[in-house]
Design a protein around this motif. Sequence first.
Motif, PDB file in Angstrom:
ATOM      1  N   ASP A 186     -14.034  -7.714 -12.198  1.00  0.00           N
ATOM      2  CA  ASP A 186     -14.268  -8.187 -13.561  1.00  0.00           C
ATOM      3  C   ASP A 186     -13.765  -9.610 -13.782  1.00  0.00           C
ATOM      4  O   ASP A 186     -13.661 -10.056 -14.910  1.00  0.00           O
ATOM      5  CB  ASP A 186     -13.567  -7.257 -14.561  1.00  0.00           C
ATOM      6  N   ASP A 187     -13.417 -10.301 -12.692  1.00  0.00           N
ATOM      7  CA  ASP A 187     -12.854 -11.651 -12.750  1.00  0.00           C
ATOM      8  C   ASP A 187     -11.485 -11.712 -13.406  1.00  0.00           C
ATOM      9  O   ASP A 187     -11.050 -12.768 -13.849  1.00  0.00           O
ATOM     10  CB  ASP A 187     -13.799 -12.647 -13.411  1.00  0.00           C
ATOM     11  N   SER A 188     -10.804 -10.577 -13.493  1.00  0.00           N
ATOM     12  CA  SER A 188      -9.406 -10.585 -13.899  1.00  0.00           C
ATOM     13  C   SER A 188      -8.581 -10.930 -12.670  1.00  0.00           C
ATOM     14  O   SER A 188      -9.018 -10.737 -11.541  1.00  0.00           O
ATOM     15  CB  SER A 188      -8.988  -9.206 -14.423  1.00  0.00           C
ATOM     16  N   ILE A 189      -7.375 -11.442 -12.886  1.00  0.00           N
ATOM     17  CA  ILE A 189      -6.479 -11.794 -11.787  1.00  0.00           C
ATOM     18  C   ILE A 189      -5.486 -10.661 -11.596  1.00  0.00           C
ATOM     19  O   ILE A 189      -4.786 -10.274 -12.532  1.00  0.00           O
ATOM     20  CB  ILE A 189      -5.708 -13.083 -12.099  1.00  0.00           C
ATOM     21  N   LEU A 190      -5.446 -10.104 -10.391  1.00  0.00           N
ATOM     22  CA  LEU A 190      -4.443  -9.102 -10.039  1.00  0.00           C
ATOM     23  C   LEU A 190      -3.340  -9.815  -9.276  1.00  0.00           C
ATOM     24  O   LEU A 190      -3.615 -10.664  -8.437  1.00  0.00           O
ATOM     25  CB  LEU A 190      -5.058  -8.024  -9.152  1.00  0.00           C
ATOM     26  N   LYS A 243       5.258   4.968  -7.145  1.00  0.00           N
ATOM     27  CA  LYS A 243       6.396   4.115  -6.793  1.00  0.00           C
ATOM     28  C   LYS A 243       6.071   3.374  -5.504  1.00  0.00           C
ATOM     29  O   LYS A 243       5.487   3.926  -4.578  1.00  0.00           O
ATOM     30  CB  LYS A 243       7.655   4.947  -6.586  1.00  0.00           C
ATOM     31  N   PHE A 244       6.483   2.109  -5.463  1.00  0.00           N
ATOM     32  CA  PHE A 244       6.302   1.256  -4.297  1.00  0.00           C
ATOM     33  C   PHE A 244       7.662   0.758  -3.832  1.00  0.00           C
ATOM     34  O   PHE A 244       8.606   0.681  -4.624  1.00  0.00           O
ATOM     35  CB  PHE A 244       5.418   0.059  -4.635  1.00  0.00           C
ATOM     36  N   GLY A 245       7.745   0.370  -2.525  1.00  0.00           N
ATOM     37  CA  GLY A 245       8.989  -0.140  -1.963  1.00  0.00           C
ATOM     38  C   GLY A 245       9.186  -1.616  -2.210  1.00  0.00           C
ATOM     39  O   GLY A 245      10.229  -2.054  -2.632  1.00  0.00           O
ATOM     40  N   PHE A 246       8.224  -2.407  -1.947  1.00  0.00           N
ATOM     41  CA  PHE A 246       8.169  -3.834  -2.259  1.00  0.00           C
ATOM     42  C   PHE A 246       6.798  -4.288  -1.780  1.00  0.00           C
ATOM     43  O   PHE A 246       6.488  -4.179  -0.596  1.00  0.00           O
ATOM     44  CB  PHE A 246       9.272  -4.640  -1.569  1.00  0.00           C
ATOM     45  N   LEU A 247       5.991  -4.792  -2.689  1.00  0.00           N
ATOM     46  CA  LEU A 247       4.609  -5.116  -2.369  1.00  0.00           C
ATOM     47  C   LEU A 247       4.484  -6.497  -1.741  1.00  0.00           C
ATOM     48  O   LEU A 247       5.152  -7.440  -2.154  1.00  0.00           O
ATOM     49  CB  LEU A 247       3.758  -5.013  -3.628  1.00  0.00           C
ATOM     50  N   ASN A 265       7.656  -4.318  -7.301  1.00  0.00           N
ATOM     51  CA  ASN A 265       7.088  -2.985  -7.079  1.00  0.00           C
ATOM     52  C   ASN A 265       5.928  -2.690  -8.021  1.00  0.00           C
ATOM     53  O   ASN A 265       5.579  -1.528  -8.220  1.00  0.00           O
ATOM     54  CB  ASN A 265       8.182  -1.926  -7.299  1.00  0.00           C
ATOM     55  N   GLN A 266       5.358  -3.720  -8.618  1.00  0.00           N
ATOM     56  CA  GLN A 266       4.290  -3.526  -9.590  1.00  0.00           C
ATOM     57  C   GLN A 266       3.052  -4.346  -9.264  1.00  0.00           C
ATOM     58  O   GLN A 266       3.146  -5.442  -8.720  1.00  0.00           O
ATOM     59  CB  GLN A 266       4.747  -3.957 -10.985  1.00  0.00           C
ATOM     60  N   VAL A 267       1.896  -3.785  -9.649  1.00  0.00           N
ATOM     61  CA  VAL A 267       0.631  -4.507  -9.649  1.00  0.00           C
ATOM     62  C   VAL A 267       0.315  -4.783 -11.112  1.00  0.00           C
ATOM     63  O   VAL A 267       0.273  -3.854 -11.928  1.00  0.00           O
ATOM     64  CB  VAL A 267      -0.510  -3.676  -9.009  1.00  0.00           C
ATOM     65  N   LEU A 268       0.136  -6.064 -11.443  1.00  0.00           N
ATOM     66  CA  LEU A 268      -0.185  -6.468 -12.802  1.00  0.00           C
ATOM     67  C   LEU A 268      -1.520  -7.194 -12.813  1.00  0.00           C
ATOM     68  O   LEU A 268      -1.985  -7.675 -11.787  1.00  0.00           O
ATOM     69  CB  LEU A 268       0.914  -7.377 -13.366  1.00  0.00           C
ATOM     70  N   ALA A 324      -0.352  -0.586 -11.818  1.00  0.00           N
ATOM     71  CA  ALA A 324       0.299   0.533 -11.112  1.00  0.00           C
ATOM     72  C   ALA A 324       1.720   0.140 -10.737  1.00  0.00           C
ATOM     73  O   ALA A 324       2.039  -1.036 -10.593  1.00  0.00           O
ATOM     74  CB  ALA A 324      -0.487   0.912  -9.855  1.00  0.00           C
ATOM     75  N   GLY A 325       2.554   1.161 -10.559  1.00  0.00           N
ATOM     76  CA  GLY A 325       3.937   0.944 -10.161  1.00  0.00           C
ATOM     77  C   GLY A 325       4.835   0.730 -11.359  1.00  0.00           C
ATOM     78  O   GLY A 325       4.400   0.756 -12.515  1.00  0.00           O
ATOM     79  N   SER A 326       6.101   0.539 -11.076  1.00  0.00           N
ATOM     80  CA  SER A 326       7.086   0.287 -12.123  1.00  0.00           C
ATOM     81  C   SER A 326       8.171  -0.611 -11.539  1.00  0.00           C
ATOM     82  O   SER A 326       8.110  -0.984 -10.375  1.00  0.00           O
ATOM     83  CB  SER A 326       7.692   1.604 -12.615  1.00  0.00           C
TER      84      SER A 326
END
Length: 191
Positions: free
Chosen positions: A75-79, A115-119, A84-87, A99-101
Amino acid sequence: MGIIIRELFWEFFLGGGLMEILKILGVLGLVWGVFTGPVLHDEYTVTTLVTQGTEDGVRMKSPFGSPGSVVFDRDDSILFLVGNQVLKVDVKGRVIPVAGSKDRGFMNGMRSDAKFGFLGGIAVDRDGSIFVSDKGNHCVRKIDKDGQVTTVAGNGTKGFADGAAVAAQFNGPSGLAVDSDGSIIVVDQGN
């Protein structure tokens, strides 16, 4: 630092260590200098899309530290990745959790329950699924269109082993890409 280069309009999005996401639009020209050889001549406009702060909002402050890898979704949004988060920064400039916190861990599940360890790295396939390299948990995770997070490669154990996806072992996977066939290419930084 993450860098995306889009062919149309020479858009560059930078993240990592800057504590902000910048959009750089420019016209690129090459000038040949008599004594200096090729010289890059450029005119750029830099716009801060999101910067570190305490509140979400349109092109305003947002609660994150150093953003990492960045990629466009369908959608042309920037991820982008923060710890530990995807914004996501949508086309209106709003920062939205994907996702994540802030809590570190290793758990599959829905969006903020995961939960993620470190992305380390992020990529999007042509169907819109998001793939991230979870450096701290030594695996590759998938976030589907419904927000379900699953482990697709690696078993959470640090090591070096080829094999079936969930039996394989990584040591701090970082960079990541998805090719046109849907294969995931992983930079296994510790190996």
